[in-house]
Each structure stands twice: as C-alpha cells, then as structure tokens.
Design a protein around this motif. Structure first.
Motif, PDB file in Angstrom:
ATOM      1  N   SER A 113      63.305  30.499 -75.667  1.00 29.48           N
ATOM      2  CA  SER A 113      62.784  31.490 -74.733  1.00 29.48           C
ATOM      3  C   SER A 113      61.659  30.946 -73.860  1.00 29.48           C
ATOM      4  O   SER A 113      61.400  31.477 -72.775  1.00 29.48           O
ATOM      5  CB  SER A 113      62.309  32.731 -75.486  1.00 29.48           C
ATOM      6  N   SER A 114      60.999  29.886 -74.286  1.00 25.62           N
ATOM      7  CA  SER A 114      59.947  29.286 -73.454  1.00 25.62           C
ATOM      8  C   SER A 114      60.499  28.775 -72.126  1.00 25.62           C
ATOM      9  O   SER A 114      59.749  28.625 -71.150  1.00 25.62           O
ATOM     10  CB  SER A 114      59.265  28.140 -74.205  1.00 25.62           C
ATOM     11  N   PHE A 115      61.800  28.509 -72.074  1.00 28.86           N
ATOM     12  CA  PHE A 115      62.434  28.071 -70.826  1.00 28.86           C
ATOM     13  C   PHE A 115      62.164  29.077 -69.706  1.00 28.86           C
ATOM     14  O   PHE A 115      61.939  28.697 -68.551  1.00 28.86           O
ATOM     15  CB  PHE A 115      63.944  27.919 -71.042  1.00 28.86           C
ATOM     16  N   ALA A 116      62.175  30.371 -70.067  1.00 24.81           N
ATOM     17  CA  ALA A 116      61.967  31.420 -69.070  1.00 24.81           C
ATOM     18  C   ALA A 116      60.493  31.676 -68.791  1.00 24.81           C
ATOM     19  O   ALA A 116      60.152  32.322 -67.793  1.00 24.81           O
ATOM     20  CB  ALA A 116      62.635  32.718 -69.535  1.00 24.81           C
ATOM     21  N   VAL A 117      59.629  31.192 -69.649  1.00 23.61           N
ATOM     22  CA  VAL A 117      58.187  31.380 -69.480  1.00 23.61           C
ATOM     23  C   VAL A 117      57.579  30.247 -68.657  1.00 23.61           C
ATOM     24  O   VAL A 117      56.654  30.456 -67.860  1.00 23.61           O
ATOM     25  CB  VAL A 117      57.486  31.460 -70.857  1.00 23.61           C
ATOM     26  N   ASN A 118      58.098  29.046 -68.828  1.00 23.04           N
ATOM     27  CA  ASN A 118      57.503  27.862 -68.213  1.00 23.04           C
ATOM     28  C   ASN A 118      57.300  27.952 -66.698  1.00 23.04           C
ATOM     29  O   ASN A 118      56.280  27.476 -66.188  1.00 23.04           O
ATOM     30  CB  ASN A 118      58.327  26.617 -68.554  1.00 23.04           C
ATOM     31  N   PRO A 119      58.241  28.524 -65.936  1.00 22.01           N
ATOM     32  CA  PRO A 119      58.015  28.581 -64.483  1.00 22.01           C
ATOM     33  C   PRO A 119      56.752  29.339 -64.094  1.00 22.01           C
ATOM     34  O   PRO A 119      56.135  29.029 -63.066  1.00 22.01           O
ATOM     35  CB  PRO A 119      59.269  29.303 -63.968  1.00 22.01           C
ATOM     36  N   ALA A 120      56.355  30.321 -64.896  1.00 17.17           N
ATOM     37  CA  ALA A 120      55.140  31.083 -64.591  1.00 17.17           C
ATOM     38  C   ALA A 120      53.891  30.358 -65.068  1.00 17.17           C
ATOM     39  O   ALA A 120      52.842  30.424 -64.417  1.00 17.17           O
ATOM     40  CB  ALA A 120      55.217  32.463 -65.237  1.00 17.17           C
ATOM     41  N   LEU A 121      53.994  29.649 -66.182  1.00 19.17           N
ATOM     42  CA  LEU A 121      52.826  28.962 -66.751  1.00 19.17           C
ATOM     43  C   LEU A 121      52.595  27.596 -66.127  1.00 19.17           C
ATOM     44  O   LEU A 121      51.454  27.123 -66.064  1.00 19.17           O
ATOM     45  CB  LEU A 121      53.011  28.791 -68.265  1.00 19.17           C
ATOM     46  N   PHE A 122      53.682  26.961 -65.675  1.00 25.17           N
ATOM     47  CA  PHE A 122      53.580  25.608 -65.108  1.00 25.17           C
ATOM     48  C   PHE A 122      54.225  25.615 -63.713  1.00 25.17           C
ATOM     49  O   PHE A 122      55.424  25.339 -63.580  1.00 25.17           O
ATOM     50  CB  PHE A 122      54.297  24.590 -66.001  1.00 25.17           C
ATOM     51  N   PRO A 123      53.462  25.916 -62.685  1.00 29.16           N
ATOM     52  CA  PRO A 123      54.025  26.025 -61.334  1.00 29.16           C
ATOM     53  C   PRO A 123      54.676  24.744 -60.827  1.00 29.16           C
ATOM     54  O   PRO A 123      55.512  24.800 -59.926  1.00 29.16           O
ATOM     55  CB  PRO A 123      52.807  26.391 -60.477  1.00 29.16           C
ATOM     56  N   ARG A 124      54.292  23.597 -61.387  1.00 23.48           N
ATOM     57  CA  ARG A 124      54.848  22.330 -60.903  1.00 23.48           C
ATOM     58  C   ARG A 124      55.749  21.700 -61.951  1.00 23.48           C
ATOM     59  O   ARG A 124      55.519  20.590 -62.418  1.00 23.48           O
ATOM     60  CB  ARG A 124      53.723  21.368 -60.518  1.00 23.48           C
ATOM     61  N   LEU A 125      56.788  22.388 -62.316  1.00 23.21           N
ATOM     62  CA  LEU A 125      57.761  21.836 -63.253  1.00 23.21           C
ATOM     63  C   LEU A 125      58.506  20.664 -62.600  1.00 23.21           C
ATOM     64  O   LEU A 125      58.699  20.657 -61.384  1.00 23.21           O
ATOM     65  CB  LEU A 125      58.775  22.910 -63.657  1.00 23.21           C
ATOM     66  N   PRO A 126      58.955  19.700 -63.409  1.00 26.68           N
ATOM     67  CA  PRO A 126      59.688  18.554 -62.847  1.00 26.68           C
ATOM     68  C   PRO A 126      61.151  18.877 -62.524  1.00 26.68           C
ATOM     69  O   PRO A 126      61.955  17.984 -62.327  1.00 26.68           O
ATOM     70  CB  PRO A 126      59.583  17.502 -63.964  1.00 26.68           C
ATOM     71  N   TYR A 127      61.486  20.143 -62.468  1.00 24.43           N
ATOM     72  CA  TYR A 127      62.850  20.590 -62.160  1.00 24.43           C
ATOM     73  C   TYR A 127      62.756  22.042 -61.701  1.00 24.43           C
ATOM     74  O   TYR A 127      61.753  22.727 -61.931  1.00 24.43           O
ATOM     75  CB  TYR A 127      63.762  20.483 -63.392  1.00 24.43           C
ATOM     76  N   ASP A 128      63.796  22.516 -61.048  1.00 25.03           N
ATOM     77  CA  ASP A 128      63.900  23.923 -60.667  1.00 25.03           C
ATOM     78  C   ASP A 128      64.704  24.610 -61.759  1.00 25.03           C
ATOM     79  O   ASP A 128      65.911  24.392 -61.880  1.00 25.03           O
ATOM     80  CB  ASP A 128      64.598  24.048 -59.313  1.00 25.03           C
ATOM     81  N   SER A 129      64.049  25.432 -62.567  1.00 23.73           N
ATOM     82  CA  SER A 129      64.719  25.998 -63.745  1.00 23.73           C
ATOM     83  C   SER A 129      65.894  26.891 -63.378  1.00 23.73           C
ATOM     84  O   SER A 129      66.829  27.053 -64.172  1.00 23.73           O
ATOM     85  CB  SER A 129      63.715  26.783 -64.592  1.00 23.73           C
ATOM     86  N   ASP A 130      65.876  27.469 -62.179  1.00 21.96           N
ATOM     87  CA  ASP A 130      66.974  28.348 -61.782  1.00 21.96           C
ATOM     88  C   ASP A 130      68.147  27.574 -61.183  1.00 21.96           C
ATOM     89  O   ASP A 130      69.301  27.961 -61.351  1.00 21.96           O
ATOM     90  CB  ASP A 130      66.467  29.381 -60.772  1.00 21.96           C
ATOM     91  N   LYS A 131      67.840  26.457 -60.505  1.00 27.08           N
ATOM     92  CA  LYS A 131      68.892  25.737 -59.783  1.00 27.08           C
ATOM     93  C   LYS A 131      69.389  24.482 -60.491  1.00 27.08           C
ATOM     94  O   LYS A 131      70.452  23.952 -60.138  1.00 27.08           O
ATOM     95  CB  LYS A 131      68.390  25.359 -58.393  1.00 27.08           C
ATOM     96  N   ALA A 132      68.647  23.987 -61.473  1.00 27.89           N
ATOM     97  CA  ALA A 132      69.004  22.702 -62.088  1.00 27.89           C
ATOM     98  C   ALA A 132      69.942  22.834 -63.277  1.00 27.89           C
ATOM     99  O   ALA A 132      70.442  21.829 -63.783  1.00 27.89           O
ATOM    100  CB  ALA A 132      67.740  21.956 -62.519  1.00 27.89           C
ATOM    101  N   PHE A 133      70.180  24.076 -63.729  1.00 25.55           N
ATOM    102  CA  PHE A 133      70.972  24.268 -64.944  1.00 25.55           C
ATOM    103  C   PHE A 133      72.010  25.368 -64.767  1.00 25.55           C
ATOM    104  O   PHE A 133      71.833  26.281 -63.957  1.00 25.55           O
ATOM    105  CB  PHE A 133      70.060  24.636 -66.122  1.00 25.55           C
ATOM    106  N   ARG A 134      73.073  25.265 -65.552  1.00 23.86           N
ATOM    107  CA  ARG A 134      74.103  26.307 -65.589  1.00 23.86           C
ATOM    108  C   ARG A 134      74.188  26.824 -67.010  1.00 23.86           C
ATOM    109  O   ARG A 134      74.665  26.126 -67.920  1.00 23.86           O
ATOM    110  CB  ARG A 134      75.459  25.729 -65.164  1.00 23.86           C
ATOM    111  N   PRO A 135      73.712  28.049 -67.281  1.00 20.96           N
ATOM    112  CA  PRO A 135      73.839  28.594 -68.637  1.00 20.96           C
ATOM    113  C   PRO A 135      75.306  28.737 -69.038  1.00 20.96           C
ATOM    114  O   PRO A 135      76.141  29.164 -68.244  1.00 20.96           O
ATOM    115  CB  PRO A 135      73.168  29.967 -68.527  1.00 20.96           C
ATOM    116  N   VAL A 136      75.592  28.374 -70.264  1.00 23.53           N
ATOM    117  CA  VAL A 136      76.947  28.503 -70.812  1.00 23.53           C
ATOM    118  C   VAL A 136      77.064  29.791 -71.616  1.00 23.53           C
ATOM    119  O   VAL A 136      78.063  30.510 -71.532  1.00 23.53           O
ATOM    120  CB  VAL A 136      77.291  27.293 -71.704  1.00 23.53           C
TER     121      VAL A 136
END
Length: 322
Positions: free
Chosen positions: A94-117
């Motif tokens: 669940s931290s995957f969904a929290v990280n974008p708010a806590l870490f504005p400069r992630l080394p990836y775009d959490s919404d565009k870099a992955f495809r949930p299965v």
C-alpha cells in the motif's frame, strides 16, 4: 498516401504482429518477481505464497528477488526500467499509493510506469490499546482524546508509515487531536504499546493477532468495511461510530507499462487460478486478509483511488517523512 506514411503503417503492423506472436509463446523462460520490501515482511510473505502456484499456472518458474529500500522505491525503480516483456514483475504494498504524496520527486511516474495485473488481497488494520487504557470502545477513546488536546498518543513505525497514516485518518474522521509518536520500525513501536509507554496503535491484523489473543492488547475496532472472521466480536469503525473510515494494507501484482494486454491477460488468469487455490485462500484468511479478484482494469482503478485518498490526507494533515 506518402511512402513515409506507408512505411510507418507497415512498421506498426509488424510490431503488432510481432507482439501478438510473442504473447502467444510467452513465457518461455523463468519470470522474476521483484518484491520491494525485505525478506520476512508482509509483502515477501505474500510473494512466497503465490509464486509457486503462479509459476505452475504459467508453466515457468517465478523467481523472487527482494529489492528493498526507500519505502519500496528502489525495487519499483528497477521494474519501471525493465523491458515490458512479461519477464519482470513486481509485488508491492500500500505504500506504493502513498509515496507520490510523500516523495514528490520519485524516480518514476507511479501512474504511468506500471500496469497493475491484479489486487491480491486487502488486509485490514485494527485499532489497539494497552489494556490499562480506560476505554472499552472507540467512543470512549474518542472521549478521552477530546478531553485534552494531544492527551492521547499513538505509536507508529515512523513518519509517513501505514500506522501513522491510519492514525492521522482516524484523527480526521473522529474529529480528535492525538499525539503521534514515531519509532524507527514497527517492532519497537508495538513493544512500547504492549509495555504501556504509548497507549494506542493502529496495527496490521496479522502481526498483532497473537498479542490480542494473549490479552496484551485490547482491540476496539477493525478498519475494514466488514467485521473480520478472525475477530468477529470486534466492530468495524463504522459500527463503532466513526463513519467514512476504511483503511487497508494491500498487495498488488504489477508489470512494467507497455506490457502487452495479451500478456497482462495471461498473467491475470494465472493469478486468479493461484488465488482460487484452497491452500492460498486458507493462508490469506489466516493472516486476516480478504482475497480479491484478479482484474487488471479494476486493479488500476483501485490503485488510483488509493493514491488520491492518501494524497488528500497527506495534504490536509501536513504529513511529511521528516
């Protein structure tokens, strides 16, 4: 139609045909499942539970590779850069969904870099107090907290952790101000709640159940929409009078963005077969989890909803990792 346009159309058609052919034969070699947390933790436990049966369903071994660090960012970054060929997958929490708010400069775009299965399972938390706390219900705990601002404290494994966010959401939903006491890890936080140094803890049901059963912790409510079969006498937050409070920890299987929908479909079917296995069902139920259905589009919607939920809470409560 110009020659360049014809070349472009032909190239696109060839790419589609090649992708379809790859999906038909996939997989032809072992698959790596990157777990973004250390061995022995909740995400790792779930990965080791599903990997053997996922491999059986796909006809190739699924090899677990732990890449912990930075709240899951190290493993996620590696998977974001991996070839979208179905041979590198990720199991995250669940931290995957929290990280974008806590870490504005992630080394990836959490919404565009992955495809949930698919969402594997939801794990509710439980609001716990030390038995010495003079509150036998959520209503009584809220009354204690309202009697004096920051008069009731809650422990967590650190700023921005699942326990911290669960507590912050409780403060908002219940209209109380509590004192957050961050620790360097869940174990020392839990130990101090058991020892009575801090009165309240929002804990993972699976990791705290033994202490509840031993009488070392008193459960006041579960954070799921329905009561837990493991603690059937414990009310939900809604039943306890805190409307709109529903919090889960969870695990989702991801592939890199760009993975063909044909491979995503095969993965989802294999994951569903895995989740339908009796021993997998039994183990997840034993951990207090709620098994989900492996639907990629529903999983993507779920992750986005969770990301929006935690972004709003982090913003409203001014939460940071500092």
């Amino acid at each position: 139609m110009s020659r360049n346009v014809l070349y472009a159309v032909a190239a696109s058609l060839l790419a589609i045909v090649a992708g379809a052919a790859h999906a038909q034969t996939w997989p032809t070699k072992p698959i790596t499942l990157v777990v973004t947390y250390p061995a022995g933790g909740g995400a790792d436990t779930m990965a080791r539970l599903i990997a053997p049966k996922l491999g059986e369903a796909l006809g190739q071994p699924v090899i677990i590779e732990n890449k912990p660090g930075a709240s899951g960012q190290i493993g996620a970054s590696a998977v974001a850069k991996a070839a979208p060929d179905g041979y590198t997958l990720m199991l995250d929490a669940s931290s995957f969904a929290v990280n974008p708010a806590l870490f504005p400069r992630l080394p990836y775009d959490s919404d565009k870099a992955f495809r949930p299965v698919g969402v594997i399972a939801l794990f509710p938390n439980v609001l716990l107090v030390n038995p010495s706390v003079p509150a036998a219900s959520v209503k009584e705990l809220v009354a204690l907290a309202k009697a004096k601002k920051n008069g009731v404290s809650y422990a967590s494994s650190g700023n921005g952790s699942a326990q911290h966010l669960a507590g912050a959401m409780f403060e908002s939903a219940a209209g109380v101000d509590m004192l957050h006491v961050p620790y360097k890890g869940g174990a020392p936080a839990l130990n101090d709640v058991i020892g009575g140094q801090v009165p309240v803890f929002f804990g993972n049901l699976a990791s705290t159940l033994q202490h509840v059963q031993a009488g070392k912790l008193k459960p006041l409510a579960v954070t799921s929409a329905r009561r837990s079969p493991i603690l059937p006498a414990v009310p939900t937050m809604a039943e306890a009078g805190v409307a709109g409070y529903e919090v889960y920890e969870w695990n989702v299987l991801f592939a890199p963005a760009g993975t063909s929908e044909a491979i995503i479909g095969k993965l989802a079917a294999a994951l569903q077969k895995t989740l339908d296995a009796a021993d997998v069902k039994a183990r997840i139920a034993q951990l207090g989890g709620e098994i989900q259905t492996a639907r990629p589009d529903a999983a993507q919607q779920f992750v986005r909803q969770q990301t929006t939920l935690w972004a709003r809470l982090v913003r409203e409560r001014g939460i940071s990792v500092d």
